[in-house]
Design a protein around this motif. Structure first.
Motif, mmCIF file in Angstrom:
data_model
loop_
_atom_site.group_PDB
_atom_site.id
_atom_site.type_symbol
_atom_site.label_atom_id
_atom_site.label_comp_id
_atom_site.label_asym_id
_atom_site.label_seq_id
_atom_site.Cartn_x
_atom_site.Cartn_y
_atom_site.Cartn_z
ATOM 1 N N UNK A 349 0.852 -1.196 0.000
ATOM 2 C CA UNK A 349 0.000 0.000 0.000
ATOM 3 C C UNK A 349 0.884 1.241 0.000
ATOM 4 N N UNK A 350 0.533 2.205 -0.854
ATOM 5 C CA UNK A 350 1.159 3.526 -0.826
ATOM 6 C C UNK A 350 0.124 4.523 -0.335
ATOM 7 N N UNK A 351 0.535 5.382 0.605
ATOM 8 C CA UNK A 351 -0.357 6.396 1.159
ATOM 9 C C UNK A 351 0.312 7.756 0.967
ATOM 10 N N UNK A 352 -0.372 8.639 0.255
ATOM 11 C CA UNK A 352 0.161 9.976 0.026
ATOM 12 C C UNK A 352 -0.662 11.006 0.768
ATOM 13 N N UNK A 353 -0.026 12.098 1.159
ATOM 14 C CA UNK A 353 -0.753 13.178 1.814
ATOM 15 C C UNK A 353 -0.715 13.072 3.320
ATOM 16 N N UNK A 354 -1.520 13.902 3.981
ATOM 17 C CA UNK A 354 -1.533 13.940 5.440
ATOM 18 C C UNK A 354 -2.941 14.067 5.958
ATOM 19 N N UNK A 355 -3.139 15.005 6.889
ATOM 20 C CA UNK A 355 -4.469 15.217 7.434
ATOM 21 C C UNK A 355 -4.669 14.475 8.740
ATOM 22 N N UNK A 356 -5.750 14.830 9.430
ATOM 23 C CA UNK A 356 -6.031 14.259 10.746
ATOM 24 C C UNK A 356 -6.262 12.761 10.704
ATOM 25 N N UNK A 357 -6.784 12.279 9.600
ATOM 26 C CA UNK A 357 -7.109 10.852 9.515
ATOM 27 C C UNK A 357 -5.904 9.975 9.179
ATOM 28 N N UNK A 358 -4.744 10.580 8.944
ATOM 29 C CA UNK A 358 -3.603 9.794 8.467
ATOM 30 C C UNK A 358 -3.243 8.623 9.384
ATOM 31 N N UNK A 359 -3.112 8.793 10.704
ATOM 32 C CA UNK A 359 -2.764 7.629 11.534
ATOM 33 C C UNK A 359 -3.790 6.493 11.428
ATOM 34 N N UNK A 360 -5.074 6.833 11.374
ATOM 35 C CA UNK A 360 -6.106 5.800 11.252
ATOM 36 C C UNK A 360 -6.024 5.107 9.895
ATOM 37 N N UNK A 361 -5.721 5.876 8.844
ATOM 38 C CA UNK A 361 -5.579 5.285 7.504
ATOM 39 C C UNK A 361 -4.380 4.346 7.475
ATOM 40 N N UNK A 362 -3.259 4.796 8.019
ATOM 41 C CA UNK A 362 -2.060 3.960 8.040
ATOM 42 C C UNK A 362 -2.319 2.678 8.824
ATOM 43 N N UNK A 363 -2.973 2.803 9.984
ATOM 44 C CA UNK A 363 -3.252 1.613 10.800
ATOM 45 C C UNK A 363 -4.153 0.630 10.056
ATOM 46 N N UNK A 364 -5.193 1.147 9.382
ATOM 47 C CA UNK A 364 -6.118 0.266 8.659
ATOM 48 C C UNK A 364 -5.409 -0.441 7.511
ATOM 49 N N UNK A 365 -4.559 0.290 6.801
ATOM 50 C CA UNK A 365 -3.829 -0.318 5.686
ATOM 51 C C UNK A 365 -2.792 -1.320 6.187
ATOM 52 N N UNK A 366 -2.110 -0.964 7.264
ATOM 53 C CA UNK A 366 -1.054 -1.830 7.786
ATOM 54 C C UNK A 366 -1.604 -3.144 8.312
ATOM 55 N N UNK A 367 -2.820 -3.127 8.827
ATOM 56 C CA UNK A 367 -3.429 -4.380 9.314
ATOM 57 C C UNK A 367 -3.690 -5.351 8.164
ATOM 58 N N UNK A 368 -3.943 -4.821 6.974
ATOM 59 C CA UNK A 368 -4.340 -5.681 5.865
ATOM 60 C C UNK A 368 -3.232 -5.970 4.859
ATOM 61 N N UNK A 369 -2.195 -5.152 4.838
ATOM 62 C CA UNK A 369 -1.129 -5.334 3.851
ATOM 63 C C UNK A 369 -0.361 -6.617 4.128
#
Length: 441
Positions: A349-369
């Motif tokens: 998974x590649x994640x670009x950008x930032x924002x308040x939701x970034x840690x939650x997005x990274x955690x959700x992606x990391x659980x499934x990658x």
């Protein structure tokens, strides 16, 4: 042809997709002391099937015929061959479909007994027969086996390439493939070839993935072709299989349609691709895709790619960039992490950008990658929480700060250095993946 002019102890006969067994094969079966094969192959090799004889002659031949082993789990059959084959006049015949050296039993037999023990007589491969039925060349087809394997790899290959042949198996037939192709395959056709070579049961059917999913499929489905029929004709080939990978990657930003320089710069993209490791059979997500440049590059390297973008105009740019580079990218309109639930399991998974939701997005992606997650961000304050999210999902976090200066012209035929904005590139990798990569170096 036998080895070194003598009969090898194990004769491997390819059958089932071409002409019936010839006279030489029938003689080999008549003299065999052990015959191994799938039930349908053994039935086809019965005396009545081979000669048409019935009554007393058939019963006498049946009483003297060789021991038969129906192939199920491979290990017990190999053990029985090992007990039976050495010396004392034993003669083993193994019946297989098509070309047994093409995703077939020859590999296992060679590993166990050695090539010198085998006399292989191939028949027509089911893939070749299926394409012949359609009148299509297949030197540019990607062939993937789903027999005894997780069908996700076959699904990802079908998502990424215009001409794919899938060798099927229990739990990995037309319906399972169609389920994985439910999204992102507009315009694809599935060609299901059943019982190839059987004059009574052979069927070759064209269906949409939705139609294939709605059907019950009996054994034996020989092969499933997944075709983009607008791209089934390719230029003359000199190398078979998938088209060669791109001659270059980390393309210049000018080679993508983008808005206000909102695109992952090529220096960042180069290292991101190295850490993602996209390859044929993989599925890669590009989250907050913007122009879709990372997804397009992954697709150019052979992976199936999904680009998630929350803006409608961004979705249009992603599709335009994929079309411009001749690759398939499934563009998903929505916001992560909510939209991720409907996507297939990613390898990277590649994640670009930032924002308040970034840690939650990274955690959700990391659980499934399955392998890795790569994150590009500009804000220093986000680095600790992104690292924590990667580590919290069991990934090993690493990262760099990328700062580059590009050569830029000045008046008077001189050159200056033009600095690009610094970017943090963080990534996390599954420990098991790191260990397996280290063991193969």
């Amino acid at each position: 042809m036998s080895h070194a002019g003598t009969a090898a102890p194990i004769l491997v006969l390819g059958t089932g997709t071409g002409e019936p067994l010839g006279q030489e094969a029938r003689r080999a079966l008549a003299s065999a002391t052990l015959v191994v094969g799938a039930r349908r192959h053994l039935e086809a090799a019965e005396p009545s099937a081979r000669t048409g004889r019935t009554g007393r002659a058939e019963r006498a031949e049946r009483a003297e015929r060789a021991e038969r082993i129906v192939l199920g789990p491979l290990a017990p059959a190999l053990d029985r061959i090992a007990e039976h084959a050495p010396g004392n006049g034993a003669r083993v015949v193994v019946l297989a479909s098509g070309d047994p050296g093409f995703f077939g039993i020859v590999r296992a037999l060679t590993e166990r007994f050695g090539a010198a023990a085998l006399d292989v007589r191939p028949g027509a491969p089911s893939v070749a027969v299926a394409f012949a039925r359609l009148g299509l060349a297949w030197d540019d087809a990607v062939v993937v086996s789903a027999h005894g394997r997780d069908p996700r790899t076959a699904v990802n290959v079908c998502l990424a390439h215009p001409k794919v042949a899938v060798l099927t198996g229990p739990g990995a037939g037309p319906a399972e493939l169609a389920a994985g192709l439910a999204h992102g395959t507009e315009g694809r056709t599935l060609v299901v070839a059943t019982a190839l070579g059987d004059p009574e049961r052979e069927r070759v059917e064209r269906l949409t993935p939705a139609e294939a999913l709605a059907r019950d499929w009996p054994d034996p489905v020989s092969v499933v072709l997944c075709l983009d029929e607008s791209r089934v004709l390719s230029p003359v080939r000199t190398v078979a299989g998938a088209a060669a990978g791109p001659g270059r990657w980390a393309l210049d930003e000018a080679e993508f349609e983008h808005r206000d320089s909102m695109i992952t710069k090529f220096e960042v993209r180069a290292l991101a691709l190295a850490r993602l490791g996209p390859r044929t059979g993989d599925l890669v997500w590009d989250i907050g895709a913007g122009s879709g440049s990372v997804a397009v590059e992954c697709a150019r390297l052979g992976a199936a790619a999904v680009a998630v973008e929350k803006t409608p105009d961004g979705i249009g740019r992603i599709r335009a960039n994929a079309a411009a580079h001749g690759v398939y990218v499934h563009a998903v309109h929505g916001s992560a992490p909510a939209v991720l639930d409907g996507l297939g399991e990613p390898d990277a998974v590649f994640i670009g950008g930032g924002g308040r939701e970034l840690p939650a997005i990274v955690a959700a992606c990391a659980r499934r990658a399955r392998r890795s997650v790569v994150v590009a961000l500009a804000a220093l304050d986000r680095v600790p929480e992104v690292r924590a999210a990667l580590a919290g999902a069991g990934l090993v976090p690493e990262g760099v700060l990328l700062q580059s200066s590009r050569l830029a012209p000045l008046p008077g035929e001189v050159t200056r250095l033009a600095a690009t904005n610094p970017v943090f590139l963080l990534w996390g990798t599954r420990p098991a993946v790191r260990a397996s990569e280290g063991a193969t170096q």
